[in-house]
Scaffold this motif. Sequence first.
Motif, short mmCIF file in Angstrom:
data_model
loop_
_atom_site.label_atom_id
_atom_site.label_comp_id
_atom_site.label_asym_id
_atom_site.label_seq_id
_atom_site.Cartn_x
_atom_site.Cartn_y
_atom_site.Cartn_z
N THR A 1 -12.57 65.55 50.85
CA THR A 1 -12.80 65.23 52.34
C THR A 1 -14.36 64.98 51.71
O THR A 1 -15.49 65.70 50.78
CB THR A 1 -12.70 66.45 52.64
N ASP B 1 -6.84 61.75 55.50
CA ASP B 1 -7.78 62.41 54.82
C ASP B 1 -6.89 63.58 53.70
O ASP B 1 -5.09 63.23 53.10
CB ASP B 1 -7.42 63.72 56.74
N SER C 1 -18.24 62.64 57.54
CA SER C 1 -16.07 63.46 57.44
C SER C 1 -16.21 62.96 59.07
O SER C 1 -15.40 62.77 59.56
CB SER C 1 -16.11 64.42 56.76
N GLY D 1 -8.86 67.48 57.99
CA GLY D 1 -8.23 66.69 58.88
C GLY D 1 -7.87 66.87 60.50
O GLY D 1 -8.39 65.79 60.77
#
Length: 650
Positions: free
Chosen positions: A85, A120, A347, A154
């Motif tokens: 991530t 994700d 992100s 996520g």
Amino acid sequence: MKHFLLSVAFLTICSFAHGQNSENNNLTNANKELLKELEQQEQNRLARIQSYLLLNPNTVITNKDELKFSRLYDIVDNRPIYKSTDNLEAGRATKTNQLLPGGSLNLNLDGTGMTVGVWDGGIVQDTHPEFADASGTTTRITLSDSGAEFSDHGTHVAGTIGAKGVNPNALGMAPNVNIKSYDWTNDEAEMVSAVTAAVNPIIISNHSYGVPVEQDEGTLDAWWMGAYTQDSYDIDNIAKNNPQYLIVTSAGNSGTVSYTGGLYAGYDKLTTDKNAKNNLVVANANPTTGEQPIFSGNYELTNLVINTGSSQGPTDDLRIKPDIAADGSNLLSPIPTDGYATYSGTSMASPNTAGTLLLLQEYYFQLNNAYMNSSTLKGLVCHTSIDDIATMGPDPIFGWGFLDAKTSAEAILDASNSNAVISELNMAQNQTYTYTFSAQAGDKLIATLCWTDMPANSISNGTLNDATPRLVNDLDLRLTKDGTTYFPWKLDYSSSTGFSNSKGDNTVDNVEKIEIDAPTAGVYTLTVTHKGTLKGTAIPVFGPQTQDYSLIVTGNNLSLSTNENTLSEDLVIYPNPNKGDFTINFGNNIDNSVKVSVIDTRGRIVYKNTYSKNSTQFNAAINLGEVESGIYIVNITQGNNKTSQKIIIE
């Protein structure tokens, strides 16, 4: 026991890969073939991992801490490669809040009826109160990968896109959008299925993850950075097959990582799909806003800098990447279980952008009864972006600039009223497209050309700083006036001094943008041409093809046809601003009736009337009755002549 654990680990990976929800798809033949290719690639990837794990049973498969989640992604040159991530008051900085209910533009957009895909490191907590529908009884989240665990990252990403604002400080960009949540494994095949789904197909997706420069065993080999890899090719192929689908992805958080062999120190940090042509790659800015004037609810940028962790471009063939920047610093958003957290990184900048783009599509649909092609949407946000303070024009840090939702929405409205151009066109072999318009001195005159290009003819695989051009169909944009030709921006590179920009023939980007900072009043001619033979997928594939493209033009008091000039040159609307009562006056030398309509910024007609010719001077008092304060458009038509004017209702 060791082999048993290894088998369990590998089966876990496979279960993620094949957990795709079975959807009733409307697949074209091209998408069917693409889906087969992507599924075969996934099987090959899993086979490489299985073979490596059998010989290296102590290999770490997953890593997880409070903010970052990593998973074994592939084996390249007998080395494990990990995907992770991208981690390290956003709506105000990008002015998305002005599009929301209660915003200054009175658009009241919230993503209703739209669906976004979120891939994700894990799935979204669908039961979080922030994802309830308007009734509070049903979740807006569809979990499309069974067996995956709820993910902090996520859930935070999905909340940045679509949290409803139970906690007002965590309000998402599109607070009533539906969200399809996926684990990232087998993402490319799942994207094809999601965009072609018979029920709630997506036209935008968010991907806040990637292959970081710094891996568990040191940095990646230098050839990875800036390279057009198989993932880049696949993303371009998916986009080419699905013209309305825009893939939004984070640039990565390797901004402070150093390695040897890049194009220039402090640059060249983009990997895999970040180097595709047809997606929208988002950098992480750290802006400061101030309420101007105080207590007005109107927030303006007071400082704009990049977050130092944001990965820099460009690509090895010197394409301008990242594409744009958005606010991804210190964003509050939901996490499991029913909690909230503040994260920073690309992100967060990426879903900030994806949610904003959903609102722009929603608004465009309200006015045009159709969604924009992805090239139009991408071109629009690059066109309207705000230059960073350090560099005028594009650069490999901010891309084309900082996302400005308000200016994008205003361009959509202006185009619907012939005060700007947002056009979707098609270029045939050897064709020259010409468009003539007039503009007044004052505001910057900007023209942008954007197209979804074919996947490149070859991919990089181990060659350091492979400068092979990846552009397949090279379209060209020019503006001319009084014998002067204006060229688009392009990126320049020197191995000794680094990156700069200039204006000239751009032969690498599928976004071309011309900016005239101080235009003079007069008539301008825009042309679009192409080089070489246009490539495509139509049969026969070896003959000349056509290329779809999008055009955006904005400026001061544009007149987009000669007919408009005669009607608007002595038009007066007064008072303006007003409280719903105003007068229209102009010379009425043509023997035709006059049609007047007034629409609000959502495209709704609030007034409509036809007036017969009554004298040599047209004079009509208009009373709109009880209408909300805000911006309205007055459309006036007389025979073949037409014009539009903005008014402000206080």
